[in-house]
Design a protein around this motif. Structure first.
Motif, PDB file in Angstrom:
ATOM      1  N   ALA A  66       0.813  -1.229   0.000  1.00 57.11           N
ATOM      2  CA  ALA A  66       0.000   0.000   0.000  1.00 57.11           C
ATOM      3  C   ALA A  66       0.840   1.269   0.000  1.00 57.11           C
ATOM      4  O   ALA A  66       0.467   2.273  -0.606  1.00 57.11           O
ATOM      5  N   ARG A  67       1.997   1.238   0.679  1.00 58.32           N
ATOM      6  CA  ARG A  67       2.725   2.485   0.914  1.00 58.32           C
ATOM      7  C   ARG A  67       4.027   2.615   0.134  1.00 58.32           C
ATOM      8  O   ARG A  67       4.396   3.708  -0.271  1.00 58.32           O
ATOM      9  N   LEU A  68       4.727   1.490  -0.045  1.00 62.71           N
ATOM     10  CA  LEU A  68       6.058   1.622  -0.665  1.00 62.71           C
ATOM     11  C   LEU A  68       6.030   1.338  -2.164  1.00 62.71           C
ATOM     12  O   LEU A  68       6.672   2.046  -2.948  1.00 62.71           O
ATOM     13  N   LEU A  69       5.276   0.310  -2.572  1.00 62.43           N
ATOM     14  CA  LEU A  69       5.278  -0.027  -4.003  1.00 62.43           C
ATOM     15  C   LEU A  69       4.782   1.110  -4.896  1.00 62.43           C
ATOM     16  O   LEU A  69       5.329   1.310  -5.988  1.00 62.43           O
ATOM     17  N   PRO A  70       3.767   1.876  -4.467  1.00 60.14           N
ATOM     18  CA  PRO A  70       3.341   2.985  -5.319  1.00 60.14           C
ATOM     19  C   PRO A  70       4.448   4.006  -5.586  1.00 60.14           C
ATOM     20  O   PRO A  70       4.394   4.743  -6.563  1.00 60.14           O
ATOM     21  N   ARG A  71       5.478   4.027  -4.728  1.00 57.63           N
ATOM     22  CA  ARG A  71       6.574   4.989  -4.900  1.00 57.63           C
ATOM     23  C   ARG A  71       7.768   4.394  -5.636  1.00 57.63           C
ATOM     24  O   ARG A  71       8.750   5.071  -5.921  1.00 57.63           O
ATOM     25  N   ALA A  72       7.715   3.091  -5.893  1.00 54.63           N
ATOM     26  CA  ALA A  72       8.906   2.405  -6.406  1.00 54.63           C
ATOM     27  C   ALA A  72       9.104   2.630  -7.905  1.00 54.63           C
ATOM     28  O   ALA A  72       8.151   2.593  -8.684  1.00 54.63           O
ATOM     29  N   THR A  73      10.339   2.838  -8.288  1.00 50.36           N
ATOM     30  CA  THR A  73      10.720   2.833  -9.708  1.00 50.36           C
ATOM     31  C   THR A  73      10.699   1.396 -10.213  1.00 50.36           C
ATOM     32  O   THR A  73      10.320   1.126 -11.348  1.00 50.36           O
ATOM     33  N   LEU A  74      11.138   0.482  -9.338  1.00 53.12           N
ATOM     34  CA  LEU A  74      11.244  -0.937  -9.684  1.00 53.12           C
ATOM     35  C   LEU A  74      11.037  -1.776  -8.431  1.00 53.12           C
ATOM     36  O   LEU A  74      11.546  -1.438  -7.362  1.00 53.12           O
ATOM     37  N   VAL A  75      10.298  -2.877  -8.580  1.00 56.66           N
ATOM     38  CA  VAL A  75      10.223  -3.883  -7.511  1.00 56.66           C
ATOM     39  C   VAL A  75      10.751  -5.192  -8.079  1.00 56.66           C
ATOM     40  O   VAL A  75      10.526  -5.498  -9.257  1.00 56.66           O
ATOM     41  N   THR A  76      11.514  -5.947  -7.265  1.00 55.97           N
ATOM     42  CA  THR A  76      12.274  -7.097  -7.793  1.00 55.97           C
ATOM     43  C   THR A  76      11.915  -8.399  -7.081  1.00 55.97           C
ATOM     44  O   THR A  76      12.778  -9.002  -6.411  1.00 55.97           O
ATOM     45  N   PRO A  77      10.677  -8.893  -7.206  1.00 54.15           N
ATOM     46  CA  PRO A  77      10.325 -10.140  -6.519  1.00 54.15           C
ATOM     47  C   PRO A  77      10.925 -11.370  -7.197  1.00 54.15           C
ATOM     48  O   PRO A  77      11.022 -11.415  -8.429  1.00 54.15           O
ATOM     49  N   ASN A  78      11.297 -12.374  -6.383  1.00 51.66           N
ATOM     50  CA  ASN A  78      11.526 -13.705  -6.963  1.00 51.66           C
ATOM     51  C   ASN A  78      10.159 -14.399  -7.030  1.00 51.66           C
ATOM     52  O   ASN A  78       9.135 -13.823  -6.624  1.00 51.66           O
ATOM     53  N   LEU A  79      10.117 -15.610  -7.519  1.00 52.39           N
ATOM     54  CA  LEU A  79       8.810 -16.248  -7.750  1.00 52.39           C
ATOM     55  C   LEU A  79       8.026 -16.484  -6.448  1.00 52.39           C
ATOM     56  O   LEU A  79       6.827 -16.171  -6.399  1.00 52.39           O
ATOM     57  N   PRO A  80       8.661 -16.991  -5.367  1.00 50.20           N
ATOM     58  CA  PRO A  80       7.904 -17.135  -4.115  1.00 50.20           C
ATOM     59  C   PRO A  80       7.412 -15.787  -3.564  1.00 50.20           C
ATOM     60  O   PRO A  80       6.306 -15.689  -3.040  1.00 50.20           O
ATOM     61  N   GLU A  81       8.245 -14.753  -3.678  1.00 50.20           N
ATOM     62  CA  GLU A  81       7.822 -13.430  -3.188  1.00 50.20           C
ATOM     63  C   GLU A  81       6.648 -12.898  -4.006  1.00 50.20           C
ATOM     64  O   GLU A  81       5.687 -12.347  -3.459  1.00 50.20           O
ATOM     65  N   LEU A  82       6.726 -13.091  -5.332  1.00 53.37           N
ATOM     66  CA  LEU A  82       5.620 -12.634  -6.186  1.00 53.37           C
ATOM     67  C   LEU A  82       4.324 -13.355  -5.803  1.00 53.37           C
ATOM     68  O   LEU A  82       3.254 -12.737  -5.713  1.00 53.37           O
ATOM     69  N   ALA A  83       4.430 -14.660  -5.544  1.00 53.61           N
ATOM     70  CA  ALA A  83       3.241 -15.434  -5.177  1.00 53.61           C
ATOM     71  C   ALA A  83       2.639 -14.926  -3.870  1.00 53.61           C
ATOM     72  O   ALA A  83       1.424 -14.747  -3.767  1.00 53.61           O
ATOM     73  N   LEU A  84       3.509 -14.647  -2.894  1.00 48.53           N
ATOM     74  CA  LEU A  84       3.006 -14.196  -1.591  1.00 48.53           C
ATOM     75  C   LEU A  84       2.413 -12.783  -1.677  1.00 48.53           C
ATOM     76  O   LEU A  84       1.362 -12.492  -1.070  1.00 48.53           O
TER      77      LEU A  84
END
Ligand code: PLP
Length: 245
Positions: free
Chosen positions: A120-138
């Motif tokens: 809610a708070r950090l991703l809207p400000r991000a230039t880039l987010v770098t999830p691996n597959l488990p992180e993306l799933a969660l």
């Protein structure tokens, strides 16, 4: 003066991941590191023995005192209070969010409320987010997406939160000797694919290094695809030399 990168995250006593990896990566790419430590962890490659969290106010104080920087990279953020304070305190420069959720040994590095705050708070400000597959799933599970939602739609769900781009790291895929990372930048735009050798599964800290190298490159004026290429190249060179930088 060398471009400076603010690294926000935790230390790892084993040296395998976290801020010490970040600092070396940034330095190797010719930038300088400023730090905001969120947590001091006691861990080895196989066990997590405890952590001393610095607290949201002190993290914000470190960010305030870090001085002028050209980019920020975040890693371990502990909890919602820390995520929210970091989001408030960050300077208005390119931001790379490595959504570090757990150590390889299985210990949570961001609690459940913290995951909500990150979305809610950090991703809207991000230039880039770098999830691996488990992180993306969660992350997508927290957003209410079902398990059968395709990868591209998962990446779009993160883009819809307002971040500029999503780099889905393929290191946890079960196929073959090649690792493919995909950079999603907008709806309807096919991802840019980056392929390289798959590193051994036991090798820790690759996500930290990749995100830090991208942040350093952004601070140095590279555009996002070039920053990804440059950071991946450093990782490949390091593993080819079998050295921990
Ligand atoms: N510990 C800390 C402090 C980290 O910052 C990270 C990743 O950023 C990890 C552990 C997880 O690294 P790994 O997945 O290599 O265990």
């Amino acid at each position: 003066m060398k471009p400076r990168v603010l690294l926000v995250g935790g230390t790892d006593s084993s040296g395998g991941a976290g801020l010490s990896r970040d600092v070396v990566t940034v330095t190797r790419l010719g930038a300088e590191a400023a730090l905001a430590v969120t947590s001091v962890t006691a861990q080895s490659d196989i066990a997590f023995n405890g952590a001393c969290h610095l607290g949201a106010e002190h993290v914000a104080a470190q960010i305030g005192a870090a001085g002028s920087v050209g980019a920020v990279k975040t890693g371990m953020l502990v909890d919602a209070a820390t995520v929210c304070k970091v989001a408030e305190a960050l300077p208005d420069v390119p931001l790379v969010v490595d959504p570090v959720l757990a150590s390889s040994s299985g210990h949570a590095l961001l609690d459940n409320e913290g995951i909500g705050a990150l979305l809610a708070r950090l991703l809207p400000r991000a230039t880039l987010v770098t999830p691996n597959l488990p992180e993306l799933a969660l992350l997508c599970q927290t957003l209410g997406l079902g398990q059968d939602v395709p990868l591209a739609d998962r990446a779009q769900a993160l883009l819809a939160l307002g971040c500029g781009a999503v780099l889905v790291k393929g290191g946890h895929a079960k196929n073959g000797r090649i690792c493919e990372d995909r950079l999603y930048t907008g709806p309807g735009t096919p991802p840019r694919r980056f392929r390289g050798p798959r590193f051994p599964g036991t090798m820790r800290g690759t996500g930290c290094r990749l995100a830090s190298g991208i942040a350093a490159s952004l601070a140095q004026g590279f555009d996002l695809p070039a920053a990804v290429v440059r950071s991946r190249a450093l990782l490949v060179a390091e593993f080819a030399g079998l050295s921990r930088p």
